[in-house]
Design an enzyme around this catalytic site. Structure first.
Site, PDB file in Angstrom:
ATOM      1  CD  GLU A 162      -6.958  -6.398   2.946  1.00 14.47           C
ATOM      2  OE1 GLU A 162      -7.071  -6.258   1.714  1.00 14.47           O
ATOM      3  OE2 GLU A 162      -6.223  -5.686   3.653  1.00 14.47           O
ATOM      4  N   GLY A 196       1.151  -1.390   4.350  1.00 14.52           N
ATOM      5  CA  GLY A 196       1.498  -0.061   3.885  1.00 14.52           C
ATOM      6  C   GLY A 196       2.308   0.772   4.856  1.00 14.52           C
ATOM      7  CG  HIS A 197       1.729   3.742   8.742  1.00 13.82           C
ATOM      8  ND1 HIS A 197       2.437   3.530   9.893  1.00 13.82           N
ATOM      9  CD2 HIS A 197       1.611   5.086   8.606  1.00 13.82           C
ATOM     10  CE1 HIS A 197       2.727   4.695  10.444  1.00 13.82           C
ATOM     11  NE2 HIS A 197       2.229   5.647   9.689  1.00 13.82           N
ATOM     12  N   GLY A 235      -1.879  -2.738  10.006  1.00 17.12           N
ATOM     13  CA  GLY A 235      -1.025  -2.708  11.190  1.00 17.12           C
ATOM     14  C   GLY A 235       0.065  -3.767  11.203  1.00 17.12           C
ATOM     15  NE  ARG A 255      -9.247   8.254   4.414  1.00 15.77           N
ATOM     16  CZ  ARG A 255      -9.412   7.345   5.369  1.00 15.77           C
ATOM     17  NH1 ARG A 255      -8.584   6.326   5.472  1.00 15.77           N
ATOM     18  NH2 ARG A 255     -10.392   7.442   6.231  1.00 15.77           N
ATOM     19  CG  HIS A 280      -3.571   8.732   1.442  1.00 16.61           C
ATOM     20  ND1 HIS A 280      -4.441   8.027   0.663  1.00 16.61           N
ATOM     21  CD2 HIS A 280      -3.819   8.351   2.725  1.00 16.61           C
ATOM     22  CE1 HIS A 280      -5.171   7.259   1.440  1.00 16.61           C
ATOM     23  NE2 HIS A 280      -4.831   7.431   2.708  1.00 16.61           N
ATOM     24  CB  THR A 323      -5.619   4.402   9.557  1.00 11.07           C
ATOM     25  OG1 THR A 323      -5.504   3.314   8.644  1.00 11.07           O
ATOM     26  CG2 THR A 323      -5.666   3.851  10.974  1.00 11.07           C
ATOM     27  CB  THR A 324      -9.412   1.560   7.283  1.00 10.90           C
ATOM     28  OG1 THR A 324      -9.046   2.325   6.137  1.00 10.90           O
ATOM     29  CG2 THR A 324     -10.761   0.933   7.045  1.00 10.90           C
ATOM     30  CG  ASN A 377      -1.839   1.118   1.317  1.00 12.22           C
ATOM     31  OD1 ASN A 377      -1.450   2.234   0.997  1.00 12.22           O
ATOM     32  ND2 ASN A 377      -3.059   0.883   1.754  1.00 12.22           N
ATOM     33  CG  ASP A 430      -3.015   4.646   0.553  1.00 13.29           C
ATOM     34  OD1 ASP A 430      -3.095   4.539  -0.683  1.00 13.29           O
ATOM     35  OD2 ASP A 430      -3.835   4.128   1.351  1.00 13.29           O
ATOM     36  CG  HIS A 431       0.726   6.351   4.658  1.00 12.43           C
ATOM     37  ND1 HIS A 431      -0.189   7.343   4.922  1.00 12.43           N
ATOM     38  CD2 HIS A 431       0.158   5.197   5.072  1.00 12.43           C
ATOM     39  CE1 HIS A 431      -1.256   6.815   5.503  1.00 12.43           C
ATOM     40  NE2 HIS A 431      -1.068   5.509   5.597  1.00 12.43           N
TER      41      HIS A 431
END
Ligand code: PXP
Length: 242
Positions: free
Chosen positions: A154, A215-216, A194, A48, A53, A103-104, A10, A12-13
């Site tokens: 997921e 991702g993060h 996470g 989003r 992002h 975040t989600t 991911n 996004d960041h």
């Protein structure tokens, strides 16, 4: 036999950092190219509603830049449906979205939102887009996803990632049991949220899981070691766990 576990990255960041200055650096497209070069299996991007992002034009640029499948994370709205139908990503993962969240924060209530989700899922499936629902590892949600005709679920690993001790073991069992139930019912189970170098392996060891989306943490590690090294290390940890 345990199959190869795919890694979707991911990005996004990378866009979050870009947007902090309003320019075009760092470019998430460059991140997608690096992920492709080091053997990542897919690119995940969440457009989003507030475009904090990833932006609309990033989607086409990411699709043009690599041959990796794009997994578009999207809220269940008409606007996002239209964008997905226009871009035709390989997969669309429907996520809950709340403007105030960082975040989600939890899974989609696939059971409670059946009537809203049903037409959306069928439009995506009819367009040849693989539909995934981001849900908690809960039998009621899995059953609802099946009723909606989602090909993929997921499982949200946020609770697992934040828990410690017995609570973490219980969360792991919950995800593992639901992954087995999904496969038994012909639904492909993925997991994400996470995940880090420290907590990925028990999840990666669940034999039914087909894909992790991370991702993060990877983008954070990339600041110190480079994205290439970070993706490779995550890949190695996943392979070691299988
Ligand atoms: N999967 C889904 C559906 C997500 O919404 C997110 C976060 O956007 C992730 C995976 C990745 O989570 P993280 O950034 O915590 O690795």
């Amino acid at each position: 036999m345990t199959g190869r576990l795919r890694l979707g990255v991911n990005i996004d960041h990378v866009a979050t950092i870009r947007n902090a200055r309003g320019g075009d650096h760092p470019d998430p497209v460059r991140a997608a190219e690096i992920v492709a070069a080091v053997g990542g299996d897919g690119i995940t991007a969440h457009l989003r509603e507030d475009r904090r992002h990833i932006r609309d034009d990033d989607l086409r640029r990411i699709q043009d830049a690599t041959n990796l499948p794009l997994n578009l994370e999207m809220a269940a709205t008409d606007e996002m449906l239209a964008i997905a139908l226009r871009h035709k990503p390989y997969a669309a993962c429907i996520v809950p979205e709340n403007r105030e969240e960082r975040t989600t924060e939890g899974g989609l209530d696939a059971a409670g939102l059946h009537n809203r989700l049903a037409p959306l899922v069928s439009r995506l499936v009819d367009a040849g887009i693989r539909v995934s629902l981001f849900i908690e590892a809960d039998p009621r949600q899995l059953e609802a996803a099946m009723r909606l005709g989602a090909q993929v679920v997921e499982f949200h690993t946020g609770e697992y990632a934040h828990a410690i001790g017995e609570k973490r073991a219980a969360e792991l069992k919950r995800i593992s049991d639901m992954a087995a139930l999904a496969v038994k019912n012909g639904v492909e189970p993925h997991a994400g949220h996470g995940l880090t170098y420290d907590n990925v392996q028990p999840i990666a060891a669940i034999p039914q899981l087909a894909e992790l989306n991370i991702g993060h943490y990877l983008i954070g590690e990339a600041v110190f070691t480079g994205l290439e090294t970070a993706v490779r290390r995550m890949r190695d940890l996943m392979d070691e766990a299988r």
